[in-house]
Design an enzyme around this catalytic site. Structure first.
Site, PDB file in Angstrom:
ATOM      1  N   ARG A   1      40.831  73.890  28.718  1.00 59.16           N
ATOM      2  CA  ARG A   1      40.977  74.410  30.087  1.00 59.16           C
ATOM      3  C   ARG A   1      39.717  74.021  30.845  1.00 59.16           C
ATOM      4  NH1 ARG A   1      42.687  80.350  32.184  1.00 59.16           N
ATOM      5  NH2 ARG A   1      44.683  79.403  31.611  1.00 59.16           N
TER       6      ARG A   1
ATOM      7  N   HIS B   1      49.170  73.192  35.102  1.00 55.52           N
ATOM      8  CA  HIS B   1      49.165  74.255  34.087  1.00 55.52           C
ATOM      9  C   HIS B   1      50.467  74.116  33.279  1.00 55.52           C
ATOM     10  CE1 HIS B   1      48.026  77.726  32.016  1.00 55.52           C
ATOM     11  NE2 HIS B   1      48.169  78.663  32.929  1.00 55.52           N
TER      12      HIS B   1
ATOM     13  N   CYS C   1      52.545  84.229  36.807  1.00 55.79           N
ATOM     14  CA  CYS C   1      51.892  83.788  35.566  1.00 55.79           C
ATOM     15  C   CYS C   1      50.773  84.728  35.132  1.00 55.79           C
ATOM     16  CB  CYS C   1      51.378  82.363  35.725  1.00 55.79           C
ATOM     17  SG  CYS C   1      50.252  82.165  37.111  1.00 55.79           S
TER      18      CYS C   1
ATOM     19  N   ARG D   1      53.977  83.045  26.282  1.00 54.90           N
ATOM     20  CA  ARG D   1      52.911  82.052  26.144  1.00 54.90           C
ATOM     21  C   ARG D   1      52.632  81.809  24.654  1.00 54.90           C
ATOM     22  NH1 ARG D   1      49.364  81.086  30.131  1.00 54.90           N
ATOM     23  NH2 ARG D   1      49.043  79.234  28.852  1.00 54.90           N
TER      24      ARG D   1
ATOM     25  N   ASP E   1      51.940  83.187  42.434  1.00 58.59           N
ATOM     26  CA  ASP E   1      50.664  83.071  41.716  1.00 58.59           C
ATOM     27  C   ASP E   1      49.567  83.448  42.709  1.00 58.59           C
ATOM     28  OD1 ASP E   1      48.636  82.396  39.935  1.00 58.59           O
ATOM     29  OD2 ASP E   1      48.789  80.239  40.287  1.00 58.59           O
TER      30      ASP E   1
ATOM     31  N   GLN F   1      51.968  76.849  30.809  1.00 55.02           N
ATOM     32  CA  GLN F   1      52.500  78.012  31.524  1.00 55.02           C
ATOM     33  C   GLN F   1      53.960  77.790  31.907  1.00 55.02           C
ATOM     34  OE1 GLN F   1      50.860  81.083  32.574  1.00 55.02           O
ATOM     35  NE2 GLN F   1      53.022  81.545  32.851  1.00 55.02           N
TER      36      GLN F   1
HETATM   37  N1   CP Z   1      48.494  82.706  32.926  1.00 56.56           N
HETATM   38  C1   CP Z   1      47.322  82.329  32.386  1.00 56.56           C
HETATM   39  O1   CP Z   1      47.068  81.150  32.102  1.00 56.56           O
HETATM   40  O2   CP Z   1      46.462  83.357  32.167  1.00 56.56           O
HETATM   41  P1   CP Z   1      44.946  83.221  31.711  1.00 56.56           P
HETATM   42  O3   CP Z   1      44.193  82.605  32.865  1.00 56.56           O
HETATM   43  O4   CP Z   1      44.492  84.622  31.418  1.00 56.56           O
HETATM   44  O5   CP Z   1      44.882  82.338  30.511  1.00 56.56           O
HETATM   45  N1  NVA Z   2      46.479  79.159  39.729  1.00 53.82           N
HETATM   46  C1  NVA Z   2      45.752  80.050  38.857  1.00 53.82           C
HETATM   47  C2  NVA Z   2      46.482  80.202  37.562  1.00 53.82           C
HETATM   48  C3  NVA Z   2      45.819  81.145  36.602  1.00 53.82           C
HETATM   49  C4  NVA Z   2      46.565  81.250  35.316  1.00 53.82           C
HETATM   50  C5  NVA Z   2      44.349  79.522  38.643  1.00 53.82           C
HETATM   51  O1  NVA Z   2      44.195  78.306  38.448  1.00 53.82           O
HETATM   52  O2  NVA Z   2      43.408  80.307  38.675  1.00 53.82           O
END
Ligand code: CP
Ligand code: NVA
Length: 307
Positions: free
Chosen positions: A104, A131, A263, A291, A223, A134
């Site tokens: 990430r 993502h 999400c 997930r 989101d 997700q």
């Molecule tokens: N939805 C999601 O990716 O959550 P986190 O940022 O907590 O991993």
């Molecule tokens: N769009 C959000 C998703 C978090 C899971 C972010 O990137 O922070």
């Protein structure tokens, strides 16, 4: 014995349509049986996180454990990817220790570079652009609640971010009626949008009219308005996106059997109201649970095809 070519999962379009369908089935199966497996026995997966995470980190770590493997949580402090040494060198060295990498980070280009040079599978655990894990698990949640994913009316409301872009990627592989409701200044990625349209699989619109987006929808998805790394834009996004809040008035425009998805983490009172996220149509905690099952399915698939 010839060495297998390794597979990565850094965008939904890394999988063909039939691979996406098979992976959803595999995740459903792993969820039903929920037993300890040995797919990753004797192997270690490196989990690199340059942004915070609850769901992705914990579901990967638990999933790796349930597949019999070991995980290492690696933050920016340890390897300073691309700063202390080149991504190429880091990819080559990590490939000598690890069996798989989940990452990430901010830049999609960095993840692509890591995947290009690593000799082991690389999984995208979120970038500023995408993502994919997700949306893969969200497809499972939709199948569980609606019995199918094909040709559903899916309304994504809010910021044109990594999650919106991943919906576009999904729509270029599976047939759906995808409506993205967002302000003209917060659109999804133009190239990904054009590619999704060109794929010709789905009906796709981007509209600045929230009602047009949700009208008779089967799925309403939202989101946060300001993603990780963009929190300084919160005030500006709050103003631009206020009319795209998922609240009970907007929900009434959707099909009466519509499910509401997010999400998480959610900014309650901003992109979604408490009454909707806590209401009977919300499936947000099923999404969070899935997930785990989907990360396991993705790792099993990549392991089978790469080890
Ligand atoms: N939805 C999601 O990716 O959550 P986190 O940022 O907590 O991993
Ligand atoms: N769009 C959000 C998703 C978090 C899971 C972010 O990137 O922070």
């Amino acid at each position: 014995m010839t060495k297998k070519a390794k597979r990565d999962f850094i965008a939904i379009t890394d999988f063909t349509e039939s691979e996406i369908r098979e992976t959803i089935k595999l995740a459903a199966d792993l969820k039903k049986k929920r037993q300890k497996l040995d797919v990753l026995a004797g192997k270690t997966v490196g989990c690199i996180f340059h942004k915070p995470s609850l769901r992705t980190r914990i579901s990967f770590e638990v999933g790796i454990d349930e597949l019999g493997g070991n995980s290492i949580y690696i933050t920016e402090k340890e390897i300073e990817l691309g700063k202390r040494e080149s991504i190429y060198d880091a990819a080559k060295v990590l490939s000598r220790y690890l069996a798989m990498i989940e990452i990430r980070t901010f830049s999609q280009d960095d993840v692509e570079e890591l995947a290009r040079h690593a000799d082991i599978p690389v999984i995208n655990g979120l970038t500023d652009l995408l993502h994919p894990c997700q949306i893969m698990s969200d497809l499972l949640t939709i199948v569980e609640h609606k019995g199918k994913v094909d040709n559903l009316k899916i309304a994504y409301l809010g910021d044109g971010n990594n999650v919106a872009n991943s919906w576009l990627k999904a729509a270029s592989r599976l047939p759906m009626d995808l409506r993205i409701g967002t302000h003209k200044d917060t659109p999804p990625d133009a190239k990904i949008f054009a590619e999704a349209k060109q794929a010709g699989k789905s009906k796709i619109i981007v509209t600045d009219d929230p009602v047009e987006a949700v009208l008779n929808a089967d799925v309403i998805y939202t989101d946060v308005w300001a993603s990780m790394g963009q929190k300084h834009l919160q005030e500006e996004k709050d103003k631009l996106l206020a009319s795209f809040q998922v609240n009970s008035k907007l929900l009434r425009k959707a099909d009466s059997g519509a499910i509401v998805m997010h999400c998480l983490p959610a900014n309650r009172g901003r992109e979604i109201t408490d009454e909707v996220i806590d209401g009977p149509q919300s499936v947000v905690f099923d999404q969070a649970e899935n997930r785990l099952h989907m990360q396991k399915a993705i790792m099993v698939k990549l392991a089978r095809e790469s080890f």
